[in-house]
Motif scaffolding. Structure first.
Motif, PDB file in Angstrom:
ATOM      1  N   THR A  93      -2.015  12.882  -2.145  1.00 57.61           N
ATOM      2  CA  THR A  93      -0.778  13.095  -1.666  1.00 57.61           C
ATOM      3  C   THR A  93       0.289  13.653  -2.451  1.00 57.61           C
ATOM      4  O   THR A  93       0.104  13.512  -3.899  1.00 57.61           O
ATOM      5  N   GLN A 122       2.846  12.410   5.961  1.00 57.87           N
ATOM      6  CA  GLN A 122       2.471  11.088   6.085  1.00 57.87           C
ATOM      7  C   GLN A 122       3.582  10.128   5.945  1.00 57.87           C
ATOM      8  O   GLN A 122       3.259   8.981   6.466  1.00 57.87           O
ATOM      9  N   LYS A 143       6.119  11.971   1.726  1.00 59.82           N
ATOM     10  CA  LYS A 143       4.733  12.010   1.320  1.00 59.82           C
ATOM     11  C   LYS A 143       4.057  13.040   2.097  1.00 59.82           C
ATOM     12  O   LYS A 143       4.007  12.768   3.171  1.00 59.82           O
ATOM     13  N   ILE A 144       3.176  13.829   1.621  1.00 59.45           N
ATOM     14  CA  ILE A 144       2.429  15.107   2.312  1.00 59.45           C
ATOM     15  C   ILE A 144       1.110  15.133   1.554  1.00 59.45           C
ATOM     16  O   ILE A 144       0.847  15.119   0.265  1.00 59.45           O
ATOM     17  N   ALA A 145       0.049  14.960   2.495  1.00 61.27           N
ATOM     18  CA  ALA A 145      -1.305  15.128   2.075  1.00 61.27           C
ATOM     19  C   ALA A 145      -1.586  16.585   1.931  1.00 61.27           C
ATOM     20  O   ALA A 145      -1.222  17.480   2.774  1.00 61.27           O
ATOM     21  N   THR A 187       4.534  13.560  -3.600  1.00 62.91           N
ATOM     22  CA  THR A 187       5.765  12.890  -3.045  1.00 62.91           C
ATOM     23  C   THR A 187       6.746  13.675  -3.639  1.00 62.91           C
ATOM     24  O   THR A 187       6.980  14.392  -4.706  1.00 62.91           O
TER      25      THR A 187
END
Length: 291
Positions: free
Chosen positions: A2, A22, A13-15, A4
């Motif tokens: 992920t 997320q 937060k992105i995966a 941040t």
């Protein structure tokens, strides 16, 4: 993995998997606004829908005399993106066509998803580029899920949906997985809609939207709310699982929609399909604002 991003007010937060948002947390209240993907209810947070939105009849479509098979909402949500660019308060992710994607979607594309924090909001930007000379046909949309209730001590039924502008919008009912245009009605989005689990007994509640729209999840018992806003995305789906009483609601802005009950299966005739000329780019965006 992920990524941040943060500013003075928010942390997101992105995966890399699916370029999926997320988490979106207020740094002042520590409130988490994004559903945390409990598989007991629904194991996703905010998937990206591409290159179709919704379901295809028999999970298939035809293009230039050939039949292709694709599952509901397309493949982008299940693929790993690459991190294209990163700063303190923004990040961009990229997905490119492969031989695997061309076997089910015969177009040479590049999809960039950019997340940008600003003040009390997060903007999600989509950019689709057609890398070939021929026209490209596709759909794209968001599927962010928001915690309801947003804070302890409240219930799902303590919340309501508020629409802006306050006007009626066409409601497009589903028959199974498909849109039944013959049964479309005028939805009462000119007033607040109380959230109940029963409103999702026929799956998503879908409206046609034109121009600038904002949809908020609010409660008279709390100062905290979340608003999703966008311009010129022609449809929105609002969804929570049924009959499971799930503690979240999705607000889904779409440039595209599920097949209609009478769909021919031809991609170029599909309701809501986007048409992109060779070597051209398509862009759209939506914003999430929190209180």
């Amino acid at each position: 993995m992920t990524v941040t991003i943060e500013n003075d007010q928010l942390r997101a937060k992105i995966a890399l998997h699916g370029a999926e948002l997320q988490s979106l947390v207020s740094k002042t209240t520590d409130l988490e606004y994004i559903w945390q993907a409990d598989p007991k209810y629904w194991g996703k947070h905010a998937p990206v829908l591409f290159p179709i939105v919704g379901a295809l009849k028999e999970d298939s479509y035809q293009y230039k005399g050939k039949t292709y098979h694709m599952s509901k909402h397309g493949f982008a949500r299940d693929m790993d993106f690459a991190l294209l660019e990163k700063s303190d308060d923004s990040a961009s992710f990229i997905l490119k066509a492969t031989e695997k994607t061309k076997a089910i979607f015969p177009f040479d594309f590049e999809l960039i998803i950019r997340y940008e924090l600003g003040g009390d909001g997060l903007t999600v930007k989509y950019e689709v580029e057609n890398l070939a000379e021929d026209e490209m046909f596709f759909s794209i949309g968001g599927h962010p899920a928001f915690n309801v209730p947003l804070e302890k001590g409240l219930n799902f039924e303590d919340y309501y949906l508020a629409f802006s502008p306050r006007k009626s919008r066409l409601s497009l009912p589903l028959e199974g997985n498909y849109i039944d245009l013959e049964q479309r009605t005028l939805g009462q989005t000119n007033t607040n809609l109380a959230l109940t689990h029963d409103m999702f007994k026929n799956d998503a509640v879908i409206f046609e939207t034109k121009g600038l729209n904002a949809i908020s999840i609010c409660s008279e018992k709390s100062p905290h709310s979340v608003t999703l806003s966008y311009k010129d995305m022609p449809y929105v789906g609002i969804w929570s699982p049924y009959p499971t009483e799930s503690p979240f609601v999705c607000i889904e802005p779409w440039c595209g929609i599920a097949d209609t009950t009478d769909a021919t299966g031809e991609l170029i005739e599909k309701l809501g399909i986007q048409q992109l000329a060779g070597r051209e780019k398509f862009t759209t965006k939506y914003a999430i604002t929190v209180k």
